[in-house]
Design an enzyme around this catalytic site. Structure first.
Site, PDB file in Angstrom:
ATOM      1  CG  LEU A   1     -13.924 -14.190  14.822  1.00  0.00           C
ATOM      2  CD1 LEU A   1     -12.694 -13.031  14.725  1.00  0.00           C
ATOM      3  CD2 LEU A   1     -14.701 -13.739  13.789  1.00  0.00           C
TER       4      LEU A   1
ATOM      5  CE1 TYR B   1     -13.496 -22.816  21.519  1.00  0.00           C
ATOM      6  CE2 TYR B   1     -13.142 -21.996  23.610  1.00  0.00           C
ATOM      7  CZ  TYR B   1     -13.953 -21.723  21.902  1.00  0.00           C
ATOM      8  OH  TYR B   1     -14.561 -20.780  21.841  1.00  0.00           O
TER       9      TYR B   1
HETATM   10  P1  NAD Z   1     -18.969 -20.677  14.425  1.00  0.00           P
HETATM   11  O1  NAD Z   1     -18.574 -21.614  14.335  1.00  0.00           O
HETATM   12  O2  NAD Z   1     -20.080 -20.156  13.780  1.00  0.00           O
HETATM   13  O3  NAD Z   1     -17.177 -20.155  13.535  1.00  0.00           O
HETATM   14  C1  NAD Z   1     -16.260 -20.376  13.605  1.00  0.00           C
HETATM   15  C2  NAD Z   1     -15.956 -20.252  11.758  1.00  0.00           C
HETATM   16  O4  NAD Z   1     -14.395 -20.777  11.507  1.00  0.00           O
HETATM   17  C3  NAD Z   1     -16.688 -21.451  11.129  1.00  0.00           C
HETATM   18  O5  NAD Z   1     -16.695 -20.656   9.379  1.00  0.00           O
HETATM   19  C4  NAD Z   1     -15.740 -22.126  10.705  1.00  0.00           C
HETATM   20  O6  NAD Z   1     -16.191 -22.978   9.302  1.00  0.00           O
HETATM   21  C5  NAD Z   1     -14.484 -21.668  10.700  1.00  0.00           C
HETATM   22  N1  NAD Z   1     -12.836 -22.336  10.742  1.00  0.00           N
HETATM   23  C6  NAD Z   1     -13.003 -23.168  11.727  1.00  0.00           C
HETATM   24  N2  NAD Z   1     -11.844 -24.744  11.302  1.00  0.00           N
HETATM   25  C7  NAD Z   1     -10.866 -23.247  10.980  1.00  0.00           C
HETATM   26  C8  NAD Z   1      -9.822 -23.799  10.355  1.00  0.00           C
HETATM   27  N3  NAD Z   1      -8.727 -24.930  10.774  1.00  0.00           N
HETATM   28  N4  NAD Z   1      -9.358 -22.888   8.783  1.00  0.00           N
HETATM   29  C9  NAD Z   1     -10.254 -21.963   8.712  1.00  0.00           C
HETATM   30  N5  NAD Z   1     -11.902 -21.797   8.705  1.00  0.00           N
HETATM   31  C10 NAD Z   1     -11.822 -22.826  10.543  1.00  0.00           C
HETATM   32  O7  NAD Z   1     -18.460 -19.556  15.651  1.00  0.00           O
HETATM   33  P2  NAD Z   1     -18.745 -18.522  16.407  1.00  0.00           P
HETATM   34  O8  NAD Z   1     -19.891 -18.500  17.375  1.00  0.00           O
HETATM   35  O9  NAD Z   1     -18.567 -18.283  14.827  1.00  0.00           O
HETATM   36  O10 NAD Z   1     -16.548 -18.411  16.404  1.00  0.00           O
HETATM   37  C11 NAD Z   1     -16.408 -17.233  16.311  1.00  0.00           C
HETATM   38  C12 NAD Z   1     -15.135 -16.843  17.276  1.00  0.00           C
HETATM   39  O11 NAD Z   1     -15.534 -16.965  18.073  1.00  0.00           O
HETATM   40  C13 NAD Z   1     -14.326 -18.581  17.709  1.00  0.00           C
HETATM   41  O12 NAD Z   1     -12.781 -18.147  17.240  1.00  0.00           O
HETATM   42  C14 NAD Z   1     -14.473 -18.413  18.425  1.00  0.00           C
HETATM   43  O13 NAD Z   1     -13.922 -19.531  19.610  1.00  0.00           O
HETATM   44  C15 NAD Z   1     -15.010 -17.588  19.084  1.00  0.00           C
HETATM   45  N6  NAD Z   1     -15.904 -17.280  20.305  1.00  0.00           N
HETATM   46  C16 NAD Z   1     -17.699 -17.313  20.430  1.00  0.00           C
HETATM   47  C17 NAD Z   1     -18.180 -17.572  21.079  1.00  0.00           C
HETATM   48  C18 NAD Z   1     -19.558 -17.723  20.977  1.00  0.00           C
HETATM   49  O14 NAD Z   1     -20.958 -17.493  21.699  1.00  0.00           O
HETATM   50  N7  NAD Z   1     -19.998 -17.511  19.761  1.00  0.00           N
HETATM   51  C19 NAD Z   1     -17.786 -17.500  22.879  1.00  0.00           C
HETATM   52  C20 NAD Z   1     -16.344 -17.276  22.732  1.00  0.00           C
HETATM   53  C21 NAD Z   1     -15.821 -16.959  21.686  1.00  0.00           C
END
Ligand code: NAD
Ligand code: UDP
Length: 314
Positions: free
Chosen positions: A76, A148
């Site tokens: 994630l 992205y």
């Molecule tokens: P978020 O930003 O809260 O969580 C992302 C996490 O990844 C954070 O804890 C961040 O610190 C960590 N992170 C970022 N880059 C990193 C790296 N290089 N190394 C280690 N950790 C790293 O976002 P979220 O909403 O929890 O999203 C989680 C996943 O779900 C992501 O991959 C996102 O693309 C995907 N996603 C989320 C949504 C949504 O609506 N929430 C929609 C589509 C996809």
């Protein structure tokens, strides 16, 4: 779903979705390692888990290789909100692409099943509505969202190639806009922006005319879909998980004002580049393969729970 206790790695485990996933996996009796570089994640999201013998938190960046002996990996790690992923666009591409290569390499060595958090952004500004998994998308390769969108598309490609070439056991989910408690108050996504603005009595900022649409899934419904996809053997995905209820940003703003009882005004701001005009998941495949999975939390109910959370934060 397997009843065996497993050791499971969650990259991005201190983020919004990652922390809810850690909670769920621990509740199901598994051991969890959360890996995060805390770019957008927060220790407060998983503070209640620290000190448990079945939970470990590791500070690490997924662009650098890592090694753990695990049975499953949920990948994630990646900033998800447009202001955050555009803050350092090159780093976002590295996180998606090198992060995918590193977790697939680990899965290849350990034979762990590996799950990729992909996104509805792979459909870009979609010409087909609602979006089925068979739609290849309409993505600008050189715009401000491309780091992205294209990063996530390459990650899907890598997952499929490791699967075909190296028989890595993969699952891919395409997540549609998801909201709920533990979103970062400064995250910049529309649900958290509107709620925080309403609770602070500030203007609600609608980008453009507000007639663009999104479909909002409550976090608990999404996590249930994750676990079902990971623990079935029929399909690898990609599979859409989201709530097909579709709302304009104007409707979302009005509902937020109603539920918060705020006297804030709605104002309009310029629409950012490449902002998709409409988005709604076709969830036929999820219903077919994930034991009739369907979202159960309506927007009004989920927004109410999210507002209650933000009242404790702002
Ligand atoms: P978020 O930003 O809260 O969580 C992302 C996490 O990844 C954070 O804890 C961040 O610190 C960590 N992170 C970022 N880059 C990193 C790296 N290089 N190394 C280690 N950790 C790293 O976002 P979220 O909403 O929890 O999203 C989680 C996943 O779900 C992501 O991959 C996102 O693309 C995907 N996603 C989320 C949504 C949504 O609506 N929430 C929609 C589509 C996809
Ligand atoms: N948006 C808005 N006001 C805000 C933040 C976002 O009107 O304060 C709009 C944004 O332009 C987009 C929609 O809300 O059309 C969803 O934006 P978000 O950043 O939450 O997710 P994404 O665009 O990635 O779906």
């Amino acid at each position: 779903m397997s009843n065996l206790a497993m050791r499971i790695l969650v990259t991005g485990g201190a983020g919004f979705l990652g922390s809810h996933l850690c909670d769920r996996l621990l509740k199901d009796g598994h051991e969890v390692i959360a890996l995060d570089n805390f770019f957008t994640g927060r220790k407060t999201n998983i503070a209640h888990l620290l000190g448990r013998p079945d939970f470990e938190l590791v500070r690490h960046d997924v662009i650098d290789p890592y090694k753990f002996e695990v049975d499953q990996i949920y990948n994630l790690a990646c900033p998800a909100s447009p202001p955050h992923y555009q803050y350092n666009a090159i780093k976002t591409v590295k996180t998606s692409v090198m992060g995918a290569i590193n977790c697939l390499g680990l899965a290849k060595r350990t034979r762990a099943r590996v799950f990729q958090a992909s996104t509805s952004e792979v459909y870009g500004d979609p010409a087909i509505h609602p979006q089925p998994e068979s739609y290849w998308g309409n993505v600008n390769p050189i715009g401000i969202r491309s780091c992205y969108d294209e990063g996530k598309r390459v990650a899907e490609t890598l997952f499929m190639d490791y699967h075909r070439q190296n028989e890595v056991d993969i699952r891919i989910v395409r997540i549609f806009n998801t909201y709920g408690p533990r979103m970062h108050p400064n995250d910049g996504r529309v649900v958290s922006n509107f709620i925080v603005q309403a609770l602070k009595g500030e203007d609600l900022t609608i980008y453009g005319d507000g007639l663009q649409t999104r479909s909002f899934c409550y976090v608990d419904d999404l996590i249930e879909g994750f676990v079902r996809l990971m623990n079935q053997d029929a399909v690898t995905g990609p599979i859409n998980i989201g709530n097909p209820g579709e709302f304009t940003m104007l409707q979302l703003a009005e509902l937020t004002l109603k539920l918060t009882g705020s006297a804030s005004k709605i104002v309009h701001r310029p629409l950012p580049g490449d902002d998709p005009k409409q988005r709604r998941p076709d969830i036929t495949l999820a219903q077919k393969h994930l034991n009739n999975w369907s979202p159960t939390v309506a927007l009004e109910e989920g927004l109410g729970r999210t507002i209650a959370y933000f009242r404790t934060q702002v």
